[in-house]
Motif scaffolding. Sequence first.
Motif, PDB file in Angstrom:
ATOM      1  N   ALA A  47      59.817  65.139  92.026  1.00  0.00           N
ATOM      2  CA  ALA A  47      59.395  66.186  92.966  1.00  0.00           C
ATOM      3  C   ALA A  47      59.783  67.092  93.015  1.00  0.00           C
ATOM      4  CB  ALA A  47      59.308  64.939  94.031  1.00  0.00           C
ATOM      5  N   THR A  48      60.689  67.700  92.247  1.00  0.00           N
ATOM      6  CA  THR A  48      61.055  69.101  92.491  1.00  0.00           C
ATOM      7  C   THR A  48      60.777  70.073  91.629  1.00  0.00           C
ATOM      8  OG1 THR A  48      63.509  68.057  92.005  1.00  0.00           O
ATOM      9  CG2 THR A  48      62.431  68.492  94.459  1.00  0.00           C
ATOM     10  N   ILE A  49      60.122  69.067  90.090  1.00  0.00           N
ATOM     11  CA  ILE A  49      60.158  70.173  88.686  1.00  0.00           C
ATOM     12  C   ILE A  49      58.866  70.469  88.790  1.00  0.00           C
ATOM     13  CG2 ILE A  49      61.991  68.634  87.672  1.00  0.00           C
ATOM     14  CD1 ILE A  49      59.659  66.802  86.417  1.00  0.00           C
ATOM     15  N   SER A  50      58.126  72.069  88.000  1.00  0.00           N
ATOM     16  CA  SER A  50      57.267  72.088  87.687  1.00  0.00           C
ATOM     17  C   SER A  50      56.136  71.270  87.582  1.00  0.00           C
ATOM     18  CB  SER A  50      57.213  73.242  86.983  1.00  0.00           C
ATOM     19  OG  SER A  50      57.469  73.272  85.928  1.00  0.00           O
ATOM     20  N   SER A  51      55.013  71.513  87.275  1.00  0.00           N
ATOM     21  CA  SER A  51      54.120  70.602  86.751  1.00  0.00           C
ATOM     22  C   SER A  51      53.800  71.215  85.306  1.00  0.00           C
ATOM     23  CB  SER A  51      52.598  71.379  87.411  1.00  0.00           C
ATOM     24  OG  SER A  51      52.361  72.338  86.861  1.00  0.00           O
ATOM     25  N   THR A  52      54.541  72.005  84.572  1.00  0.00           N
ATOM     26  CA  THR A  52      54.532  72.320  83.645  1.00  0.00           C
ATOM     27  C   THR A  52      55.829  71.843  82.203  1.00  0.00           C
ATOM     28  OG1 THR A  52      53.928  75.021  83.796  1.00  0.00           O
ATOM     29  CG2 THR A  52      55.097  74.276  81.904  1.00  0.00           C
ATOM     30  N   GLU A  53      56.843  71.582  83.420  1.00  0.00           N
ATOM     31  CA  GLU A  53      57.741  70.539  83.361  1.00  0.00           C
ATOM     32  C   GLU A  53      57.105  69.183  83.472  1.00  0.00           C
ATOM     33  OE1 GLU A  53      61.671  70.725  82.998  1.00  0.00           O
ATOM     34  OE2 GLU A  53      60.646  72.679  81.962  1.00  0.00           O
ATOM     35  N   ARG A  54      56.832  68.510  84.215  1.00  0.00           N
ATOM     36  CA  ARG A  54      56.038  67.244  84.236  1.00  0.00           C
ATOM     37  C   ARG A  54      55.975  66.887  83.141  1.00  0.00           C
ATOM     38  NH1 ARG A  54      55.592  62.812  88.407  1.00  0.00           N
ATOM     39  NH2 ARG A  54      54.126  61.432  87.810  1.00  0.00           N
ATOM     40  N   GLN A  55      53.997  67.668  82.719  1.00  0.00           N
ATOM     41  CA  GLN A  55      53.668  67.910  81.718  1.00  0.00           C
ATOM     42  C   GLN A  55      54.636  67.746  80.316  1.00  0.00           C
ATOM     43  OE1 GLN A  55      51.596  70.388  81.928  1.00  0.00           O
ATOM     44  NE2 GLN A  55      49.585  69.795  83.469  1.00  0.00           N
ATOM     45  N   LYS A  56      55.848  68.574  80.023  1.00  0.00           N
ATOM     46  CA  LYS A  56      56.478  68.323  78.930  1.00  0.00           C
ATOM     47  C   LYS A  56      57.019  67.072  78.748  1.00  0.00           C
ATOM     48  CE  LYS A  56      60.051  69.880  75.932  1.00  0.00           C
ATOM     49  NZ  LYS A  56      59.999  68.497  75.969  1.00  0.00           N
ATOM     50  N   LEU A  57      57.186  66.461  80.252  1.00  0.00           N
ATOM     51  CA  LEU A  57      57.735  64.831  79.965  1.00  0.00           C
ATOM     52  C   LEU A  57      57.276  64.498  79.685  1.00  0.00           C
ATOM     53  CD1 LEU A  57      60.479  65.095  83.525  1.00  0.00           C
ATOM     54  CD2 LEU A  57      61.364  64.598  80.829  1.00  0.00           C
ATOM     55  N   GLU A  58      56.224  64.195  80.492  1.00  0.00           N
ATOM     56  CA  GLU A  58      55.096  63.157  79.942  1.00  0.00           C
ATOM     57  C   GLU A  58      54.344  63.221  78.180  1.00  0.00           C
ATOM     58  OE1 GLU A  58      52.597  62.791  84.841  1.00  0.00           O
ATOM     59  OE2 GLU A  58      52.039  64.558  82.964  1.00  0.00           O
ATOM     60  N   SER A  59      55.004  64.443  78.242  1.00  0.00           N
ATOM     61  CA  SER A  59      54.314  64.340  76.494  1.00  0.00           C
ATOM     62  C   SER A  59      55.494  63.701  75.866  1.00  0.00           C
ATOM     63  CB  SER A  59      54.099  65.789  76.124  1.00  0.00           C
ATOM     64  OG  SER A  59      54.662  66.783  75.032  1.00  0.00           O
ATOM     65  N   ASP A  60      56.500  64.329  76.075  1.00  0.00           N
ATOM     66  CA  ASP A  60      57.482  63.440  75.867  1.00  0.00           C
ATOM     67  C   ASP A  60      57.438  61.950  75.542  1.00  0.00           C
ATOM     68  OD1 ASP A  60      59.390  66.106  74.904  1.00  0.00           O
ATOM     69  OD2 ASP A  60      60.500  65.477  76.648  1.00  0.00           O
ATOM     70  N   VAL A  61      57.219  61.294  76.230  1.00  0.00           N
ATOM     71  CA  VAL A  61      56.709  59.922  76.072  1.00  0.00           C
ATOM     72  C   VAL A  61      55.404  59.385  75.897  1.00  0.00           C
ATOM     73  CG1 VAL A  61      58.430  59.980  78.386  1.00  0.00           C
ATOM     74  CG2 VAL A  61      56.115  59.321  78.513  1.00  0.00           C
TER      75      VAL A  61
END
Length: 211
Positions: free
Chosen positions: A20-34
């Motif tokens: 909930a606290t990370i930026s949308s860019t960070e989240r997208q990066k995690l999504e792309s990692d998985v």
Amino acid sequence: MNSYQKEQSDALYMVRRCLATISSTERQKLESDVAGYLSFRKEIGSFLSTHFSGVCTQKCYNSRLSACCSREGIITFFADVVINALISQDREIDLLLSVLKKPNNGFKCIYLGEKGCLWRLKPIVCEMFLCDPAKKKVFIENPLARDKWDELNKRKKMFTWPDRPVLFDVLEKYFMDAGYSSSLMYMHNSPGLLRVKRRVLSCATSCKGGD
Ligand code: SF4
């Protein structure tokens, strides 16, 4: 709430808070990692539904035996929690948190609902568990399916076995670097898995020394 439920619940809250606290860019990066792992899971899902859904539905689900989903019998990796949270709706995580608050007086896993597992993407240990009678029935009739199952098990290690940089380790590290800590971070606290990492490291060092 017993200690098993508490550690599950703590991990879920932790992951939710961090996401909930990370930026949308960070989240997208995690999504792309998985993403690669999710494709792999899709492949396993399709294999299981082709070869095992008949056997498991008939033997276990219709009879409500659900023998694989025994009480507190599963290992949940921290990465399982992260990946599931990344692809779940808020209400799905709320549901997991709410069942964890109730006492589990039965013999079944606390996450086993009326329609099956409450996780959107069940933990990898659950996904890759096939009981001996089911394996025997399917693989005797279809040896090619056994080969495919062995291959899927080998590929699973590319995500979960830390003899190389693997997704499950990377995800734990991401949360640790953000200041979080959980007993489910087995890649960083299981003596067996730490031994695997040390072995690889010492081998790499001695190989380098021999150059
Ligand atoms: S997490 Fe889901 S699949 Fe795994 S044991 Fe529990 S109910 Fe079964």
